[in-house]
Design an enzyme around this catalytic site. Structure first.
Site, PDB file in Angstrom:
ATOM      1  N   GLY A  75       0.741  -1.140  -0.064  1.00 55.40           N
ATOM      2  CA  GLY A  75       0.081   0.055  -0.041  1.00 55.40           C
ATOM      3  C   GLY A  75       0.942   0.995   0.152  1.00 55.40           C
ATOM      4  O   GLY A  75       0.439   2.385   0.312  1.00 55.40           O
ATOM      5  N   THR A  76       2.068   1.209  -0.201  1.00 62.24           N
ATOM      6  CA  THR A  76       3.060   2.316  -0.639  1.00 62.24           C
ATOM      7  C   THR A  76       2.602   3.275  -1.245  1.00 62.24           C
ATOM      8  O   THR A  76       2.605   4.713  -0.989  1.00 62.24           O
ATOM      9  CB  THR A  76       4.495   1.644  -0.976  1.00 62.24           C
ATOM     10  OG1 THR A  76       4.529   0.518  -0.624  1.00 62.24           O
ATOM     11  CG2 THR A  76       5.534   2.665  -0.665  1.00 62.24           C
ATOM     12  N   TRP A  78      -0.789   4.270  -2.235  1.00 63.30           N
ATOM     13  CA  TRP A  78      -1.756   4.949  -1.428  1.00 63.30           C
ATOM     14  C   TRP A  78      -1.135   5.835  -0.682  1.00 63.30           C
ATOM     15  O   TRP A  78      -1.578   6.924  -0.285  1.00 63.30           O
ATOM     16  CB  TRP A  78      -2.514   3.848  -1.100  1.00 63.30           C
ATOM     17  CG  TRP A  78      -4.117   4.260  -0.745  1.00 63.30           C
ATOM     18  CD1 TRP A  78      -4.487   5.449  -0.987  1.00 63.30           C
ATOM     19  CD2 TRP A  78      -4.938   3.389   0.056  1.00 63.30           C
ATOM     20  NE1 TRP A  78      -5.739   5.410  -0.352  1.00 63.30           N
ATOM     21  CE2 TRP A  78      -5.986   4.422   0.091  1.00 63.30           C
ATOM     22  CE3 TRP A  78      -5.108   2.215   0.654  1.00 63.30           C
ATOM     23  CZ2 TRP A  78      -7.338   3.826   0.937  1.00 63.30           C
ATOM     24  CZ3 TRP A  78      -6.040   1.727   1.197  1.00 63.30           C
ATOM     25  CH2 TRP A  78      -7.375   2.425   1.375  1.00 63.30           C
ATOM     26  N   HIS A 138      12.015   1.008   1.489  1.00 62.64           N
ATOM     27  CA  HIS A 138      11.648  -0.460   1.855  1.00 62.64           C
ATOM     28  C   HIS A 138      12.500  -0.975   2.792  1.00 62.64           C
ATOM     29  O   HIS A 138      12.439  -2.349   3.103  1.00 62.64           O
ATOM     30  CB  HIS A 138      11.442  -1.281   0.532  1.00 62.64           C
ATOM     31  CG  HIS A 138      10.292  -1.005  -0.364  1.00 62.64           C
ATOM     32  ND1 HIS A 138       9.039  -0.656   0.125  1.00 62.64           N
ATOM     33  CD2 HIS A 138      10.059  -0.689  -1.801  1.00 62.64           C
ATOM     34  CE1 HIS A 138       8.260  -0.496  -0.960  1.00 62.64           C
ATOM     35  NE2 HIS A 138       8.980  -0.657  -2.112  1.00 62.64           N
ATOM     36  N   ARG A 161       0.421  -5.092   5.479  1.00 67.68           N
ATOM     37  CA  ARG A 161      -0.609  -5.694   4.876  1.00 67.68           C
ATOM     38  C   ARG A 161      -0.511  -7.282   4.974  1.00 67.68           C
ATOM     39  O   ARG A 161       0.662  -7.637   4.982  1.00 67.68           O
ATOM     40  CB  ARG A 161      -0.476  -5.356   3.349  1.00 67.68           C
ATOM     41  CG  ARG A 161      -1.604  -5.846   2.524  1.00 67.68           C
ATOM     42  CD  ARG A 161      -1.612  -5.220   1.115  1.00 67.68           C
ATOM     43  NE  ARG A 161      -2.806  -5.501   0.451  1.00 67.68           N
ATOM     44  CZ  ARG A 161      -3.000  -5.478  -1.109  1.00 67.68           C
ATOM     45  NH1 ARG A 161      -2.042  -5.091  -1.745  1.00 67.68           N
ATOM     46  NH2 ARG A 161      -4.284  -5.870  -1.379  1.00 67.68           N
ATOM     47  N   SER A 169      -0.259  -9.674  -4.764  1.00 70.93           N
ATOM     48  CA  SER A 169      -0.234  -8.233  -5.198  1.00 70.93           C
ATOM     49  C   SER A 169       1.608  -8.424  -6.091  1.00 70.93           C
ATOM     50  O   SER A 169       1.615  -7.936  -7.253  1.00 70.93           O
ATOM     51  CB  SER A 169      -0.005  -7.203  -4.296  1.00 70.93           C
ATOM     52  OG  SER A 169       0.025  -5.920  -4.888  1.00 70.93           O
ATOM     53  N   ARG A 293      -3.776  -2.020  -9.158  1.00 73.49           N
ATOM     54  CA  ARG A 293      -4.542  -3.223  -9.614  1.00 73.49           C
ATOM     55  C   ARG A 293      -5.869  -3.163  -9.005  1.00 73.49           C
ATOM     56  O   ARG A 293      -6.828  -2.217  -9.433  1.00 73.49           O
ATOM     57  CB  ARG A 293      -3.650  -4.374  -9.510  1.00 73.49           C
ATOM     58  CG  ARG A 293      -4.100  -5.764 -10.098  1.00 73.49           C
ATOM     59  CD  ARG A 293      -3.219  -6.831  -9.775  1.00 73.49           C
ATOM     60  NE  ARG A 293      -3.435  -7.271  -8.513  1.00 73.49           N
ATOM     61  CZ  ARG A 293      -4.262  -8.082  -7.744  1.00 73.49           C
ATOM     62  NH1 ARG A 293      -4.972  -8.634  -8.626  1.00 73.49           N
ATOM     63  NH2 ARG A 293      -4.207  -8.612  -6.696  1.00 73.49           N
ATOM     64  N   LYS A 294      -6.186  -4.099  -8.272  1.00 74.69           N
ATOM     65  CA  LYS A 294      -7.475  -4.091  -7.463  1.00 74.69           C
ATOM     66  C   LYS A 294      -7.718  -3.538  -6.260  1.00 74.69           C
ATOM     67  O   LYS A 294      -8.604  -2.761  -5.901  1.00 74.69           O
ATOM     68  CB  LYS A 294      -7.820  -5.573  -7.245  1.00 74.69           C
ATOM     69  CG  LYS A 294      -8.358  -6.488  -8.473  1.00 74.69           C
ATOM     70  CD  LYS A 294      -8.632  -7.889  -7.651  1.00 74.69           C
ATOM     71  CE  LYS A 294      -9.589  -8.649  -8.233  1.00 74.69           C
ATOM     72  NZ  LYS A 294      -9.674  -9.813  -7.868  1.00 74.69           N
TER      73      LYS A 294
HETATM   74  P1  A3P Z   1      -3.034  -5.089  -5.571  1.00 77.50           P
HETATM   75  O1  A3P Z   1      -2.193  -5.835  -6.362  1.00 77.50           O
HETATM   76  O2  A3P Z   1      -3.774  -6.327  -4.553  1.00 77.50           O
HETATM   77  O3  A3P Z   1      -4.580  -4.530  -6.215  1.00 77.50           O
HETATM   78  P2  A3P Z   1       2.421  -0.737  -3.429  1.00 77.50           P
HETATM   79  O4  A3P Z   1       2.165   0.500  -3.555  1.00 77.50           O
HETATM   80  O5  A3P Z   1       3.254  -0.886  -2.154  1.00 77.50           O
HETATM   81  O6  A3P Z   1       3.310  -1.189  -4.559  1.00 77.50           O
HETATM   82  O7  A3P Z   1       1.110  -1.646  -3.281  1.00 77.50           O
HETATM   83  C1  A3P Z   1       0.438  -1.970  -4.603  1.00 77.50           C
HETATM   84  C2  A3P Z   1      -1.010  -2.414  -3.958  1.00 77.50           C
HETATM   85  O8  A3P Z   1      -1.743  -1.168  -3.595  1.00 77.50           O
HETATM   86  C3  A3P Z   1      -1.687  -3.000  -5.063  1.00 77.50           C
HETATM   87  O9  A3P Z   1      -2.543  -3.892  -4.593  1.00 77.50           O
HETATM   88  C4  A3P Z   1      -2.459  -1.775  -5.683  1.00 77.50           C
HETATM   89  O10 A3P Z   1      -3.673  -2.146  -6.462  1.00 77.50           O
HETATM   90  C5  A3P Z   1      -2.891  -1.022  -4.161  1.00 77.50           C
HETATM   91  N1  A3P Z   1      -2.935   0.316  -4.394  1.00 77.50           N
HETATM   92  C6  A3P Z   1      -2.445   1.196  -5.003  1.00 77.50           C
HETATM   93  N2  A3P Z   1      -3.150   2.431  -5.109  1.00 77.50           N
HETATM   94  C7  A3P Z   1      -3.866   2.305  -4.253  1.00 77.50           C
HETATM   95  C8  A3P Z   1      -5.021   3.278  -3.671  1.00 77.50           C
HETATM   96  N3  A3P Z   1      -5.042   4.378  -4.195  1.00 77.50           N
HETATM   97  N4  A3P Z   1      -6.108   2.710  -2.965  1.00 77.50           N
HETATM   98  C9  A3P Z   1      -5.956   1.373  -2.583  1.00 77.50           C
HETATM   99  N5  A3P Z   1      -5.173   0.535  -2.826  1.00 77.50           N
HETATM  100  C10 A3P Z   1      -4.125   1.050  -3.878  1.00 77.50           C
END
Ligand code: A3P
Length: 327
Positions: A75-76, A78, A138, A161, A169, A293-294
């Protein structure tokens, strides 16, 4: 695949003679991308290790710095978006256009210390950052803390997470940058590595625990957030984040719906639809769209077998026993 297409941080072409000498003495293993080395209990590809060492040699923290930390795929993106939106709101309201989040990807706005800023030098030019400077990492907590001497001078926010969702993911993400079909032949070795406690920035359990303990010891400087809680109660968690960062919502802002507007600006749906996030790459060669993604909790159920899920849950239970931390 052509090595030049891989993210630059997983390569080994920019390491110094000093790092070359050091890695001979470190435990190592090879995965499908390259060799990883264990430094201070965490696994790195050589270029990232170079960045970690440069960071530890040269980073001079300022009391107002904000460092956003996470294990990859937790969730980085986000967390970066939310933090930018919160701190920017005195200058740019979420509805403003231009707004930094509408013209750059969150990873461009809050760059990684070891992967981007310190990847080539221990004295990068940081003058473009105005106070409060926002960085991300990280690295595990003890490695991040090395240049802080005794006390943590700045604010650190960690997002964690569920390990199973992180794995899924990461699998999707890896298939994108390897330009492969989403295939179980990529997932299975990733699952094995996870359980053997090897893998880039792993082991995940020690990573999470390092920040968990840090947040218990020094809650004024280390905030521990969970992706699942952000999803379940975003308003509460974003207000918590704003208070920790020293920019709580005023009553007027609350009445005018400012929290919801920030959440909407930073939503996966909104960010992933922005032109800047549909195109372009980060400075370490990752496509912006691959970070979205999702964004669902529990998606691992759709991809992992019950045996895989049980094994990860058992390791998690064992690792977290007696720590007060649960997923
Ligand atoms: P999923 O692959 O389960 O969909 P990171 O940012 O640490 O690389 O993590 C990526 C994960 O956070 C992905 O999960 C991505 O879809 C999800 N993500 C990215 N932006 C987001 C947002 N604004 N709100 C919620 N989840 C988000």
């Amino acid at each position: 695949m052509d090595k030049t297409e891989l993210p630059t941080n997983v390569g080994e072409d920019s390491i110094s003679e000093e790092t070359k000498t050091l890695i001979f003495s470190l435990p190592s293993y090879k995965d499908s991308i390259g060799k990883l080395y264990n430094y201070q209990g965490c696994w790195y590809y050589p270029n990232t290790l170079e960045g970690v060492l440069n960071f530890q040699r040269g980073f001079k923290p300022q009391g107002t710095d904000i460092i956003l930390a996470s294990f990859p795929k937790s969730g980085t993106t986000w967390l970066k978006a939310l933090t930018v939106a919160l701190l920017e709101r005195s200058k740019n309201r979420p509805s403003d256009d231009p707004h930094p989040l509408k013209t750059d990807n969150p990873h461009g706005l809050v760059p990684f210390l070891e992967i981007m800023l310190y990847s080539k030098s221990s004295t990068p030019d940081l003058t473009r950052f105005s106070s409060p400077r926002m960085f991300s990492t990280h690295m595990p907590f003890h490695t991040l803390q090395a240049p802080f001497k005794e006390d943590t001078p700045c604010k650190i926010v960690y997002v964690c997470r569920d390990v199973k969702d992180v794995l899924v993911s990461h699998w999707y993400f890896k298939c994108i940058y390897l330009n492969k079909e989403i295939d179980k032949s990529v997932l299975e070795p990733m699952f094995e590595s996870l359980c053997r406690e090897v893998g880039y920035f792993g082991p995940i359990w020690e990573h999470v625990l390092s920040y968990w303990r840090g947040s218990l010891e020094d809650p004024k400087h280390v905030l521990f957030l969970r992706y699942e809680e952000l999803k379940a109660e975003p308003v509460v968690q974003v207000k918590r984040l704003a208070e920790f960062l020293g920019c709580p919502f005023t009553e007027e802002e609350e009445v005018s719906g400012s929290v919801d507007k920030i959440l909407e600006l930073c939503s996966l749906r909104n960010l992933s639809g922005l032109e800047v996030n549909k195109t372009g790459k980060t400075s370490n060669n990752l496509q912006h769209h691959s970070f979205f993604r999702k964004g669902e909790v529990g998606d691992s159920k759709n991809h992992l077998t019950a045996e895989m899920e049980n094994k990860i849950d058992m390791i998690t239970e064992e690792k977290f026993k007696g720590t007060g931390l649960k997923f």
